[in-house]
Write an enzyme that holds these catalytic residues in place. Sequence first.
Site, PDB file in Angstrom:
ATOM      1  CB  SER A  29      48.968  93.639 -54.593  1.00  0.00           C
ATOM      2  OG  SER A  29      49.663  94.212 -53.542  1.00  0.00           O
ATOM      3  CG  HIS A  60      49.029  91.495 -49.319  1.00  0.00           C
ATOM      4  ND1 HIS A  60      50.179  90.820 -49.669  1.00  0.00           N
ATOM      5  CD2 HIS A  60      48.960  92.560 -50.130  1.00  0.00           C
ATOM      6  CE1 HIS A  60      50.781  91.464 -50.649  1.00  0.00           C
ATOM      7  NE2 HIS A  60      50.065  92.534 -50.950  1.00  0.00           N
ATOM      8  CG  HIS A  82      54.899  94.661 -48.536  1.00  0.00           C
ATOM      9  ND1 HIS A  82      53.663  94.208 -48.149  1.00  0.00           N
ATOM     10  CD2 HIS A  82      54.991  94.448 -49.872  1.00  0.00           C
ATOM     11  CE1 HIS A  82      53.017  93.732 -49.216  1.00  0.00           C
ATOM     12  NE2 HIS A  82      53.802  93.859 -50.269  1.00  0.00           N
ATOM     13  CE1 TYR A  84      53.225  98.510 -47.800  1.00  0.00           C
ATOM     14  CE2 TYR A  84      54.597  97.885 -49.665  1.00  0.00           C
ATOM     15  CZ  TYR A  84      53.386  97.854 -49.000  1.00  0.00           C
ATOM     16  OH  TYR A  84      52.328  97.176 -49.544  1.00  0.00           O
ATOM     17  CD  GLU A  85      52.936  95.010 -44.636  1.00  0.00           C
ATOM     18  OE1 GLU A  85      51.836  94.767 -44.140  1.00  0.00           O
ATOM     19  OE2 GLU A  85      53.619  94.154 -45.223  1.00  0.00           O
ATOM     20  CB  ALA A 112      50.949  94.232 -58.029  1.00  0.00           C
ATOM     21  CG  MET A 214      56.734  99.220 -53.461  1.00  0.00           C
ATOM     22  SD  MET A 214      55.352  99.986 -52.614  1.00  0.00           S
ATOM     23  CE  MET A 214      54.835 101.190 -53.837  1.00  0.00           C
ATOM     24  CB  SER A 215      57.409  92.820 -52.659  1.00  0.00           C
ATOM     25  OG  SER A 215      56.941  92.428 -53.939  1.00  0.00           O
ATOM     26  CG  ASN A 238      50.758 100.987 -62.012  1.00  0.00           C
ATOM     27  OD1 ASN A 238      50.786 100.010 -61.255  1.00  0.00           O
ATOM     28  ND2 ASN A 238      51.702 101.883 -62.028  1.00  0.00           N
ATOM     29  CG  HIS A 250      46.844  99.436 -53.017  1.00  0.00           C
ATOM     30  ND1 HIS A 250      48.023  98.828 -53.371  1.00  0.00           N
ATOM     31  CD2 HIS A 250      46.210  98.564 -52.198  1.00  0.00           C
ATOM     32  CE1 HIS A 250      48.103  97.642 -52.788  1.00  0.00           C
ATOM     33  NE2 HIS A 250      47.020  97.463 -52.073  1.00  0.00           N
TER      34      HIS A 250
END
Length: 275
Positions: A29, A60, A82, A84-85, A112, A214-215, A238, A250
């Site tokens: 990201s 992306h 991902h 989550y996709e 990220a 998340m990756s 963050n 995001h």
Amino acid sequence: MTTPPPSEAYHFIKTRTASLPRMGLILGSGLGGLASKIENRIEIPYREIPGFQSTHAVGHQGCLIFGSLEGVSLVVMAGRFHRYEGYSTQQVTFPVEVMKLLGIEELVITNAAGGINPQLNVGDIIILRDHINWLGGVISPSQQMDAQEEWNLATHRHASDFYSRKLSEQAFEIARQNDLPIFPGTYLGTLGPTYETRSEYRMMKAMGADVVGMSSIPEALMGKQLGIDPLVLSIVTNVATPDQQNIADHDEVLLVGQKTSAFVEILIRNLLQSL
Ligand code: HPA
């Protein structure tokens, strides 16, 4: 729909480029800026490559880029897939299998991440020493293997100590020389797609995680399983403040990613020079 074998993607790519990449680089990201620096580039949109998926995550780009940086031949994923996709572990790790077929010897993965360790600041870069894997999934290379070998690979492997010692030592040396905010740490990989609640951040800190994202873990595990020790860089976009009302979003992640990509560029360029 079943995923085709990685060899199909490999043969398709060979119709577009004769490039023999030495290193694979996965850009997460907001880190797509580095992709624009690749010289003598050939871009292939993911949607054209058999077995590649589309990227839905904002920030992306969704293409594979061949070219060079510092005189080293690269294949760059500008955007990743991902879990989550809705993609399976196999779909998420498929590009790493294709990069291996293309001949990469080094794999650098970026992402990220949220800072859990209270000493971290936005813009810091963590080099993974270890991880906590909440993404699950069986990492199973599609190449022909006998059943026993596949079972041995997929089960009961302990994953510690598999991040590239060679590349991380070089990266720390580059960080020292260039005064870059780069530190070792442990990454906790979640399925996402939501960022954490304050209670979750507190729990993750107690568990010893330095950053959360998340990756990357499935891609790193696939690289390792194919014989390539990965280097994984987490950009702290963050910082968790579990005791204050402060919500990560995001847009913030993308903005910091863009700023920090200058540091990542210095690091990657120096790493390539030292290969
Ligand atoms: N949590 C999970 N993933 C992330 C975060 C976070 O705080 N920041 C960037 N990716």
